[in-house]
Design a protein around this motif. Structure first.
Motif, short mmCIF file in Angstrom:
data_model
loop_
_atom_site.label_atom_id
_atom_site.label_comp_id
_atom_site.label_asym_id
_atom_site.label_seq_id
_atom_site.Cartn_x
_atom_site.Cartn_y
_atom_site.Cartn_z
N THR A 81 20.41 46.58 34.13
CA THR A 81 21.28 45.62 34.80
C THR A 81 22.76 45.79 34.50
O THR A 81 23.58 45.05 35.02
N GLY A 82 23.13 46.75 33.65
CA GLY A 82 24.55 47.01 33.40
C GLY A 82 25.30 45.78 32.97
O GLY A 82 25.11 45.25 31.88
N GLY A 83 26.20 45.30 33.83
CA GLY A 83 27.01 44.12 33.55
C GLY A 83 26.70 42.97 34.49
O GLY A 83 27.53 42.09 34.69
N SER A 84 25.50 42.97 35.10
CA SER A 84 25.15 41.86 35.99
C SER A 84 24.36 40.82 35.22
O SER A 84 24.93 39.92 34.61
N LEU A 85 23.05 40.90 35.21
CA LEU A 85 22.23 39.92 34.49
C LEU A 85 22.08 40.39 33.04
O LEU A 85 21.49 41.43 32.76
N LEU A 86 22.61 39.58 32.11
CA LEU A 86 22.54 39.91 30.69
C LEU A 86 21.53 38.98 30.02
O LEU A 86 20.84 38.21 30.69
N ILE A 87 21.45 39.04 28.71
CA ILE A 87 20.52 38.17 28.00
C ILE A 87 21.16 36.79 27.84
O ILE A 87 22.07 36.60 27.04
N GLY A 88 20.72 35.86 28.66
CA GLY A 88 21.22 34.49 28.59
C GLY A 88 22.56 34.26 29.24
O GLY A 88 23.07 33.13 29.23
N THR A 89 23.14 35.28 29.84
CA THR A 89 24.46 35.12 30.44
C THR A 89 24.64 36.20 31.51
O THR A 89 23.65 36.80 31.97
N VAL A 90 25.87 36.43 31.92
CA VAL A 90 26.18 37.49 32.89
C VAL A 90 27.44 38.20 32.44
O VAL A 90 28.13 37.76 31.51
N GLY A 91 27.76 39.30 33.09
CA GLY A 91 28.99 40.01 32.81
C GLY A 91 30.20 39.28 33.37
O GLY A 91 30.09 38.53 34.35
N ARG A 92 31.33 39.48 32.75
CA ARG A 92 32.56 38.82 33.20
C ARG A 92 32.94 39.27 34.61
O ARG A 92 32.86 40.45 34.94
N PRO A 93 33.44 38.34 35.44
CA PRO A 93 33.87 38.69 36.79
C PRO A 93 35.38 38.86 36.92
O PRO A 93 35.89 39.01 38.03
N ASP A 94 36.10 38.81 35.79
CA ASP A 94 37.57 38.75 35.85
C ASP A 94 38.25 40.03 35.38
O ASP A 94 39.44 40.00 35.06
N LEU A 95 37.52 41.15 35.33
CA LEU A 95 38.10 42.36 34.77
C LEU A 95 38.67 43.31 35.82
O LEU A 95 39.23 44.35 35.47
N VAL A 96 38.51 42.98 37.09
CA VAL A 96 38.94 43.90 38.15
C VAL A 96 40.30 43.50 38.71
O VAL A 96 41.25 44.29 38.68
N GLU A 97 40.39 42.27 39.19
CA GLU A 97 41.61 41.79 39.84
C GLU A 97 41.58 40.27 39.82
O GLU A 97 40.58 39.68 40.25
N PRO A 98 42.60 39.61 39.31
CA PRO A 98 42.55 38.14 39.21
C PRO A 98 42.19 37.44 40.51
O PRO A 98 41.46 36.44 40.50
N ARG A 99 42.69 37.94 41.62
CA ARG A 99 42.43 37.29 42.89
C ARG A 99 40.97 37.40 43.32
O ARG A 99 40.51 36.66 44.20
N LEU A 100 40.23 38.31 42.72
CA LEU A 100 38.82 38.50 43.06
C LEU A 100 37.87 37.71 42.18
O LEU A 100 36.67 37.64 42.45
N THR A 101 38.40 37.09 41.12
CA THR A 101 37.54 36.54 40.08
C THR A 101 36.55 35.50 40.59
O THR A 101 35.35 35.58 40.32
N GLU A 102 37.02 34.50 41.32
CA GLU A 102 36.09 33.46 41.77
C GLU A 102 35.04 34.03 42.72
O GLU A 102 33.85 33.70 42.61
N GLY A 103 35.46 34.88 43.63
CA GLY A 103 34.50 35.49 44.55
C GLY A 103 33.46 36.32 43.82
O GLY A 103 32.27 36.30 44.16
N LEU A 104 33.89 37.06 42.79
CA LEU A 104 32.95 37.86 42.02
C LEU A 104 32.02 36.97 41.19
O LEU A 104 30.85 37.31 40.98
N ALA A 105 32.53 35.84 40.72
CA ALA A 105 31.67 34.91 39.99
C ALA A 105 30.55 34.39 40.90
O ALA A 105 29.39 34.27 40.48
N ARG A 106 30.89 34.10 42.13
CA ARG A 106 29.87 33.67 43.07
C ARG A 106 28.90 34.80 43.38
O ARG A 106 27.68 34.57 43.54
N ALA A 107 29.42 36.00 43.45
CA ALA A 107 28.55 37.16 43.68
C ALA A 107 27.61 37.37 42.50
O ALA A 107 26.45 37.77 42.69
#
Length: 472
Positions: free
Chosen positions: A137-163
């Motif tokens: 699962t790389g950085g998607s589904l982790l143990i008890g959590t997920v990977g951060r969605p804010d490492l690519v571009e600030p404007r994408l963060t909320e959309g990536l969190a929903r993804a």
């Protein structure tokens, strides 16, 4: 039959995997020092046929291109990742045979688009005779959590969190409960959106415990975004390095430095990093040097704090410690130390000069220093005694509680905020002692009088110090 070998990269809090059958194998998210993967394959007696990346990594330099070059393997990268060198693009639904020479084995990897950690993120499901048995699962589904969605571009963060929420649900819907979840991040990695619990999990367990699978999307996203902490500064350089194609590493020993050269490099403003334990460093060190323990999170914290591209000289107690540190550092793009020395401080300082030192303490010592008959004005009492308590934990940690009257400056900002630390003897603490030792060395090099609190933060309240919740 199939096998899955796990390669722990403890300094970065990551894992890589080698999965295979009787003759060939696939390396998933390999480290830059590819010898570890090659050794694992040799031990299994298999040839590496594919190298698979789940995403363009932001926290380390990949060994994928070099491993593919050495082995002649196909280099699999999600099709939408922007890569400037030859590779095999992978799209949702693509299948790769893990052991094509053994058709009867029926081992395949199926690509599953799981955007969230990055827009192009892809997980790989291992199927044995058509049944899913594991998912990388790389950085998607982790143990008890997920990977951060804010490492690519600030404007994408909320959309990536929903993804991320949608991707977690896709995996949970498509895969059986018994499917092993094998993430790359989440074992101390700063790419994780939260602290993982345990070292192994399954789809069924995550379905019951993971916030991405137990909360509605709006609640999940709000909590995820509220919990995001500072991004390590060196992450800025990892993505571009991986997109361009990292160069092969050179792990030959650096040029040896004597006491005169060490002094000259310090005078030139270069970094001299002592890899020994914090206990040994406090007892004696080259004045002006910094302490990053080889046994701690050396690569992550040194790469985070050092000005990028600054020459670094390494001081180690042995050639073995030096070699291990080099291996750690190439994983974050610190490729060639300018120089190095092994031994002890008496051999690293010039004739007629003495090593520096500073005391270590525990929270009980700090409590003894204050008049604990009235804790209402601990900061004032310590201030009148010429003592400053400096907390170098991250903001998310301090939000869980802090020593009343302490000054908060996260470790990664200490060097640029030295002027904000009040005058006096600085008692510096973190959560366990490692980061306090780094901070103490930075302060000592800047000429401050310092005491390193080498103790678990949980002992602060037990010692009698007043601890309060930052939210209360």
């Amino acid at each position: 039959m199939f096998f899955i070998d796990t390669l722990d990269l403890t300094g970065l809090g990551n894992r890589s995997y080698l999965v295979g059958g009787g003759r060939t194998a696939v390396a998933v998210d390999p480290p830059r020092d590819v010898e570890r993967v090659l050794t694992a394959a040799a031990r299994r007696g298999v040839r590496i046929s594919h190298v698979a990346e789940t995403h363009l990594h932001n926290d380390h330099v990949t060994g994928g291109p070099e491993l593919a070059r050495i082995t002649g393997a196909a280099y699999l990268i999600p099709a939408d990742a922007r890569i400037s060198f030859a590779h095999t693009p992978v799209r949702d639904g693509d299948r790769m045979s893990v052991d094509p020479a053994d058709v009867a084995a029926g081992l395949t990897l199926r690509a599953v688009a799981t955007p969230g950690h990055t827009p192009h993120h892809t997980a790989y499901v291992l199927e044995d005779a058509g049944t899913a048995v594991a998912v990388f699962t790389g950085g998607s589904l982790l143990i008890g959590t997920v990977g951060r969605p804010d490492l690519v571009e600030p404007r994408l963060t909320e959309g990536l969190a929903r993804a991320q929420h949608a991707s977690a649900h896709r995996l949970a819907t498509e895969l059986p409960d018994g499917t092993a979840v094998l993430p790359t991040h989440g074992f101390g990695s700063f790419c994780s959106a939260g602290q993982a619990g345990g070292t192994a999990t399954t789809i069924g367990r995550e379905r019951a415990d993971n916030a991405a699978l137990t909360r509605d999307v709006d609640t999940f996203v709000a909590g995820l975004l509220a919990g995001l902490d500072d991004i390590p500064a060196y992450y800025t350089h990892m993505g571009p390095a991986n997109a361009a194609g990292p160069a092969p590493v050179d792990l030959t020993p650096p040029a040896a430095a004597d006491a005169e050269e060490i002094a000259a490099r310090l005078a030139a403003g270069e970094w001299v990093v002592d890899l020994r334990s914090r206990v040994a460093f406090a007892a004696g060190h080259v004045p002006g040097s910094y302490n990053f323990e080889a046994e701690g999170q050396l690569a992550a914290y040194l790469a985070w704090l050092i000005p990028w591209g600054k020459p670094v000289t390494l001081l180690a107690e042995s050639a073995e410690q030096l070699a291990a540190a080099q291996r750690e550092l190439v994983r974050v793009g610190i490729d060639r130390p300018a120089a190095a020395a092994t031994g002890e401080p008496s051999g690293w300082v010039r004739e007629g000069e003495a090593p520096g030192s500073f005391p270590r303490a525990v929270f009980a010592d700090l409590a003894d220093l204050a008049d604990l008959t009235d804790l209402a004005d601990l900061a004032g009492r310590l201030g009148r005694a010429g003592v400053v308590v400096l907390d170098v934990r991250r903001g998310s940690e301090r939000a869980m509680g802090f020593v009343e009257g302490s000054v908060h400056i996260p470790l990664h900002t200490v060097r640029r905020r030295l002027g904000e630390i009040p005058p006096g003897e600085v008692w510096v603490h973190c959560a366990g002692g490692m980061r306090a030792a780094i901070a103490a060395s930075l302060l000592d090099a800047a000429g401050r009088t310092v005491v390193a609190v080498d103790d678990a933060y949980a002992n602060a309240g037990k010692a009698g110090l007043r601890v309060r919740d930052a939210r209360g």
